[in-house]
Design a protein around this motif. Structure first.
Motif, short mmCIF file in Angstrom:
data_model
loop_
_atom_site.label_atom_id
_atom_site.label_comp_id
_atom_site.label_asym_id
_atom_site.label_seq_id
_atom_site.Cartn_x
_atom_site.Cartn_y
_atom_site.Cartn_z
N PHE A 81 0.81 -1.34 -0.08
CA PHE A 81 0.01 -0.08 -0.01
C PHE A 81 0.95 1.19 0.13
CE2 PHE A 81 -2.45 3.31 2.17
CZ PHE A 81 -3.53 3.45 1.60
N ILE A 82 2.00 1.23 0.71
CA ILE A 82 2.89 2.51 0.78
C ILE A 82 3.84 2.66 -0.41
CG2 ILE A 82 4.08 3.49 2.27
CD1 ILE A 82 2.93 2.49 4.89
N GLU A 83 4.61 1.40 -0.66
CA GLU A 83 5.58 1.46 -1.39
C GLU A 83 5.05 1.35 -2.75
OE1 GLU A 83 8.40 1.81 -0.54
OE2 GLU A 83 8.19 1.89 1.66
N PHE A 84 4.06 1.29 -3.20
CA PHE A 84 3.51 0.98 -4.56
C PHE A 84 3.28 2.45 -5.04
CE2 PHE A 84 0.37 0.65 -7.79
CZ PHE A 84 0.67 -0.22 -8.72
N ASP A 85 3.80 2.45 -6.21
CA ASP A 85 3.66 3.70 -7.11
C ASP A 85 2.96 3.54 -8.22
OD1 ASP A 85 3.79 6.50 -7.60
OD2 ASP A 85 6.02 6.62 -8.16
N CYS A 86 1.79 3.98 -8.37
CA CYS A 86 1.10 3.76 -9.73
C CYS A 86 1.62 4.74 -10.89
CB CYS A 86 -0.28 4.25 -9.57
SG CYS A 86 -1.36 3.04 -8.33
N PRO A 87 1.77 3.96 -11.74
CA PRO A 87 2.35 4.93 -12.98
C PRO A 87 1.41 5.58 -13.65
CG PRO A 87 2.54 2.27 -13.61
CD PRO A 87 1.78 2.62 -12.18
N ASP A 88 2.02 6.84 -14.17
CA ASP A 88 1.00 8.08 -14.57
C ASP A 88 0.22 7.54 -15.84
OD1 ASP A 88 2.27 9.55 -12.83
OD2 ASP A 88 3.83 10.31 -14.33
N GLY A 89 -1.15 7.74 -15.79
CA GLY A 89 -1.99 7.44 -16.75
C GLY A 89 -2.61 5.82 -16.53
N THR A 101 -5.05 -8.10 -4.31
CA THR A 101 -4.21 -6.83 -4.49
C THR A 101 -3.13 -7.24 -5.60
OG1 THR A 101 -4.82 -6.28 -2.37
CG2 THR A 101 -2.66 -5.38 -3.36
N GLY A 102 -2.75 -8.54 -5.43
CA GLY A 102 -1.45 -8.81 -6.38
C GLY A 102 -2.14 -8.84 -7.86
N ILE A 103 -3.20 -9.15 -8.17
CA ILE A 103 -3.96 -9.31 -9.23
C ILE A 103 -4.04 -7.73 -10.19
CG2 ILE A 103 -5.93 -9.74 -10.73
CD1 ILE A 103 -6.35 -12.50 -9.16
N PHE A 104 -4.53 -7.09 -9.04
CA PHE A 104 -4.80 -5.65 -9.79
C PHE A 104 -3.61 -5.04 -9.87
CE2 PHE A 104 -9.02 -6.31 -7.34
CZ PHE A 104 -9.57 -6.60 -8.43
N GLY A 105 -2.59 -5.17 -8.88
CA GLY A 105 -1.26 -4.50 -9.05
C GLY A 105 -0.50 -5.12 -10.38
N SER A 106 -0.74 -6.17 -10.70
CA SER A 106 0.19 -6.76 -12.12
C SER A 106 -0.50 -5.91 -13.20
CB SER A 106 -0.36 -8.31 -12.22
OG SER A 106 -1.70 -8.53 -12.26
N TRP A 107 -1.82 -5.67 -13.22
CA TRP A 107 -2.23 -4.84 -14.34
C TRP A 107 -1.98 -3.57 -14.42
CZ3 TRP A 107 -4.42 -7.33 -18.60
CH2 TRP A 107 -4.67 -8.20 -18.51
N LEU A 108 -1.56 -3.04 -13.11
CA LEU A 108 -1.19 -1.58 -13.11
C LEU A 108 0.43 -1.32 -13.42
CD1 LEU A 108 -2.57 -0.43 -9.94
CD2 LEU A 108 -3.24 0.27 -12.20
N LEU A 109 1.29 -2.49 -13.38
CA LEU A 109 2.64 -2.38 -13.45
C LEU A 109 3.19 -3.32 -14.69
CD1 LEU A 109 3.83 -2.87 -9.77
CD2 LEU A 109 3.68 -0.80 -11.22
N MET A 110 2.48 -4.41 -15.32
CA MET A 110 3.27 -5.05 -16.17
C MET A 110 2.49 -4.90 -17.62
SD MET A 110 3.00 -8.61 -14.08
CE MET A 110 4.02 -8.77 -12.27
N ASP A 111 2.83 -5.32 -18.46
CA ASP A 111 2.54 -5.40 -19.83
C ASP A 111 0.97 -6.15 -19.89
OD1 ASP A 111 4.43 -3.57 -20.70
OD2 ASP A 111 5.61 -5.44 -21.43
N PRO A 112 0.30 -6.19 -20.98
CA PRO A 112 -0.98 -7.08 -20.84
C PRO A 112 -0.57 -8.52 -20.80
CG PRO A 112 -1.07 -5.26 -22.31
CD PRO A 112 0.17 -5.20 -21.99
N GLU A 113 0.51 -8.99 -21.54
CA GLU A 113 0.83 -10.48 -21.45
C GLU A 113 1.18 -10.75 -20.24
OE1 GLU A 113 2.10 -8.07 -23.46
OE2 GLU A 113 1.07 -8.34 -25.45
N ALA A 114 2.20 -10.07 -19.50
CA ALA A 114 2.71 -10.48 -18.36
C ALA A 114 1.61 -10.53 -17.27
CB ALA A 114 3.83 -9.60 -17.76
N ALA A 115 0.76 -9.28 -17.39
CA ALA A 115 -0.29 -9.31 -16.37
C ALA A 115 -1.35 -10.61 -16.50
CB ALA A 115 -1.16 -7.99 -16.65
N ALA A 116 -1.75 -10.77 -17.85
CA ALA A 116 -2.69 -11.98 -17.92
C ALA A 116 -2.15 -13.24 -17.44
CB ALA A 116 -2.95 -12.17 -19.43
N ALA A 117 -0.79 -13.58 -17.71
CA ALA A 117 -0.18 -14.85 -17.14
C ALA A 117 -0.14 -14.85 -15.44
CB ALA A 117 1.38 -14.79 -17.57
#
Length: 238
Positions: A50-58, A132-148
């Protein structure tokens, strides 16, 4: 002599029953400590996410919303789980060790009734952390890596739920068939006199003995009456 032996036997039975009840208390106490420790670890992971996570812009607002909601739910559930296990361990132990007669059974029954709330909070906190890990993966990763990552985390959630069902079914038993010592505690509590009743019985016996001695004209009563007359009738012996 026989009355003393009977009282000793009844006290021994009650003491052994309380010792067996103490084993059940230790079982619940150990379970709560284990669950509380794991919940504290999960709460630490959630605080870091929650604290260390930095959402990418956009980043999509919807994904950020679900990510932070899942983090807050996980943190709240795990903290509540730690708080409940701490309260149960502290006050339950205090009641069992320092409470009045029957406190051990009361403490064990209270822990048994509240165990489902503790386990439910732990399960909610753990599942929310995985989401939380699922939603965080879609915020940080590319779509392919997030899907995996989503597939792997979803499979982990499925395996966790499946393991829970299989283990609970494996060790399930009917509560009506569970070992219970309340019958021994109730039976011995009605047989063993309390300190108040024993004191009242002793006082009553002394009064009856004194009345019998007075009616029989005991030398103690006669001496008391003589002393009273010698003092000019100022002392009245009853």
């Amino acid at each position: 002599m026989l009355a003393a032996d009977k009282l000793l036997l009844q006290s021994s039975i009650r003491q052994n029953a309380i010792s067996l009840k103490e084993k059940e208390f230790s079982l619940h106490h150990g379970n709560f400590n284990a669950v509380g420790t794991q919940a504290a670890v999960l709460a630490g992971f959630t605080v870091t996410a929650f604290i260390e996570f930095d959402c990418p812009d956009g980043s999509p607002r919807t994904l950020k919303f679900f990510y932070y909601i899942a983090s807050i739910v996980s943190l709240s559930a795990n903290i509540l789980c730690v708080a409940n296990t701490t309260f149960l361990s502290v006050w339950g132990t205090g009641l069992a060790m320092r409470g009045p007669d029957g406190s051990m059974a009361r403490a064990v029954d209270g822990m048994y009734q509240l165990r489902r709330n503790v386990f439910l909070l732990f399960g909610v906190g753990m599942m929310s952390l995985l989401f939380t890990g699922i939603f965080g993966s879609w915020l940080l990763m590319d779509p392919e890596a997030a899907a995996a990552s989503t597939l792997l985390l979803t499979y982990a959630i499925y395996l966790t739920f499946k393991s829970y069902k299989s283990i609970t079914n494996l060790f399930h038993f009917d509560e009506d068939d569970a070992v219970n010592f309340d019958d021994l505690l109730d039976a011995t509590s009605s047989l063993i006199p309390t300190a108040k009743s024993a004191s009242a019985g002793f006082v009553g016996a002394m009064r009856r003995t004194s009345s019998a001695n007075s009616a029989a004209g005991s030398p103690f009563a006669a001496n008391g009456a003589a002393d009273g007359r010698a003092a000019g009738g100022k002392i009245e012996v009853v």
